[in-house]
Design a protein around this motif. Structure first.
Motif, short mmCIF file in Angstrom:
data_model
loop_
_atom_site.label_atom_id
_atom_site.label_comp_id
_atom_site.label_asym_id
_atom_site.label_seq_id
_atom_site.Cartn_x
_atom_site.Cartn_y
_atom_site.Cartn_z
N LEU A 105 0.85 -1.20 0.00
CA LEU A 105 0.00 0.00 0.00
C LEU A 105 0.88 1.25 0.00
O LEU A 105 0.64 2.21 -0.76
N GLY A 106 1.91 1.23 0.86
CA GLY A 106 2.82 2.37 0.91
C GLY A 106 3.53 2.60 -0.41
O GLY A 106 3.67 3.74 -0.87
N ASN A 107 3.97 1.52 -1.04
CA ASN A 107 4.66 1.65 -2.33
C ASN A 107 3.73 2.17 -3.42
O ASN A 107 4.14 2.96 -4.28
N CYS A 108 2.48 1.74 -3.38
CA CYS A 108 1.50 2.25 -4.36
C CYS A 108 1.28 3.75 -4.16
O CYS A 108 1.23 4.52 -5.13
N TYR A 109 1.13 4.17 -2.91
CA TYR A 109 0.93 5.60 -2.64
C TYR A 109 2.14 6.42 -3.05
O TYR A 109 2.01 7.55 -3.54
N LEU A 110 3.35 5.86 -2.84
CA LEU A 110 4.55 6.58 -3.26
C LEU A 110 4.53 6.86 -4.76
O LEU A 110 4.97 7.93 -5.21
N LYS A 111 4.04 5.88 -5.53
CA LYS A 111 4.01 6.05 -6.98
C LYS A 111 3.00 7.11 -7.43
O LYS A 111 3.10 7.66 -8.52
N THR A 112 2.02 7.39 -6.56
CA THR A 112 1.02 8.42 -6.90
C THR A 112 1.36 9.76 -6.26
O THR A 112 0.59 10.72 -6.39
N GLY A 113 2.49 9.82 -5.56
CA GLY A 113 2.91 11.06 -4.93
C GLY A 113 2.19 11.39 -3.64
O GLY A 113 2.31 12.50 -3.11
N LYS A 114 1.46 10.43 -3.09
CA LYS A 114 0.72 10.67 -1.84
C LYS A 114 1.58 10.22 -0.65
O LYS A 114 1.40 9.15 -0.06
N ASN A 115 2.55 11.06 -0.33
CA ASN A 115 3.54 10.69 0.68
C ASN A 115 2.95 10.52 2.07
O ASN A 115 3.38 9.65 2.83
N LYS A 116 1.98 11.34 2.42
CA LYS A 116 1.37 11.22 3.76
C LYS A 116 0.64 9.89 3.90
O LYS A 116 0.71 9.23 4.95
N ASP A 117 -0.07 9.49 2.85
CA ASP A 117 -0.75 8.20 2.87
C ASP A 117 0.26 7.06 2.91
O ASP A 117 0.04 6.04 3.59
N ALA A 118 1.34 7.22 2.18
CA ALA A 118 2.39 6.20 2.19
C ALA A 118 2.98 6.07 3.59
O ALA A 118 3.20 4.95 4.08
N LEU A 119 3.23 7.21 4.24
CA LEU A 119 3.79 7.18 5.59
C LEU A 119 2.86 6.43 6.54
O LEU A 119 3.31 5.61 7.35
#
Length: 348
Positions: free
Chosen positions: A277-291
């Motif tokens: 999930l974190g890696n997917c969010y990183l690819k969309t630029g959603k760093n807070k969600d990734a964190l």
């Protein structure tokens, strides 16, 4: 009388200078994965695929994938203690027990093989987590599989060789070591090997080939509980690949569905799911969600050491982007202190 006294003194002296070991049970005992009463008897044959136990004169064959644990007649108690520690992932305790067997003569080949296997396995586990001599651990495992190709621990040793290679960033070697498991006559073993190879290919950014491996697991016909878990893990691996190839939204849908439908008691599955999930969010630029995703692994599913190391690596980067250098430093310090043997601890 003098002769008797001399003999007594000789035995006493010998017992004082020679390594001593307490012997355990009188039978070989097979504990099956399905539970129930264990089977006691004497091993009459063993290959990498099955163990034949003579039970009161009647041979019983146990497939290796159906064996949860196998203990041996007259094995040293220290071996039994080490085996129990391994079951609980207490690698340091296992190492301590195995060290007590240094210099102890062992006549039975099955017992010697067990000692050699657990020594190599524990050395590898410690090298992959707390740090240690990975080259020595690899050599010990290779020595074991070469000398014991017909031992029931063969596939476990091959898997450890693959995992050890992954922890060193030697992904091509890892795929080679996982190969014999993929060729095993057990569907669950084949699925697990394909997942492991898929993860190694993902680390090499060979995403199409990795997806091929994951799809082979997902499309498999087995429907056992273990097969179901492997299919779910394959879906998680595929989601990471999809995100890496521009399909992060599709990856997010897969992972969120898995999190919603599965039991968080499966620590390995949920640790990998939240990391995906974190890696997917990183690819969309959603760093807070990734964190937040990686924090789930750090706080709730840290028992899976490989996934925890990955989460800590990403957290050390994400906390820095959030301008919280203290938390970034804490994550990096934990990674290096607790998982110095992980490939994640070597990355900038």
């Amino acid at each position: 009388m003098i002769r008797s006294l001399t003999l007594s003194l000789t035995l006493a002296f010998a017992s004082a200078i020679l390594p001593s070991v307490a012997l355990g049970q009188a039978f070989d005992v097979v504990y099956e994965t399905k539970g129930g009463q264990p089977s006691r008897g004497s091993i009459s044959n063993m290959t990498r695929d099955e163990v034949v136990l003579d039970v009161s004169g009647v041979p019983r064959t146990f497939k290796v994938n159906e064996i949860a644990r196998l203990t041996l007649a007259d094995e040293p108690q220290e071996l039994g203690s080490a085996r129990n520690a391994v079951t609980q992932s207490n690698w340091n305790v296992a190492a301590q027990e195995l060290r007590k067997l240094e210099g102890v003569a062992v006549d039975r080949s099955y017992i010697k093989a067990d000692i050699d296997f657990f020594k190599a396995l524990v050395a590898a586990k410690l090298a992959m987590t707390e740090g240690g001599d990975k080259a020595a651990a690899e050599k010990a495992l290779l020595d074991f599989v070469r000398a014991n190709s017909a031992n029931w621990h063969f596939y476990a040793a091959a898997e450890s060789l693959g995992d050890l290679a992954v922890s060193s960033g030697k992904y091509a070697e890892a795929a080679k070591y996982y190969g014999p498991i993929a060729a095993a006559p057990f569907g669950e073993y084949q699925m697990k090997a394909n997942n492991s190879i898929g993860r190694a290919l993902t680390a090499q950014k060979q995403y199409p080939d990795a997806i091929t491996r994951f799809d082979a697991v997902i499309d498999g016909s087995l429907s056992t509980p273990e097969a179901a878990q492997q299919k779910t893990l394959a879906s998680i691996g595929k989601a990471v690949c999809l995100a890496a190839t521009g399909k992060a939204d599709e990856g997010l849908t897969i992972v969120n569905d898995i999190i919603a439908k599965n039991d968080p008691a499966d620590v390995t599955l949920f640790a990998r799911a939240y990391n995906a999930l974190g890696n997917c969010y990183l690819k969309t630029g959603k760093n807070k969600d990734a964190l937040q995703a990686f924090l789930h692994t750090d706080i709730l599913f840290y028992a899976d050491s490989e996934s925890h190391a990955e989460a800590l690596y990403h957290l050390s980067k994400l906390w820095a982007t959030e301008e919280k250098p203290d938390r970034a430093t804490a994550a990096r310090t934990t990674l290096r202190e607790r998982y110095s043997g992980s490939v994640w601890a070597t990355l900038d």
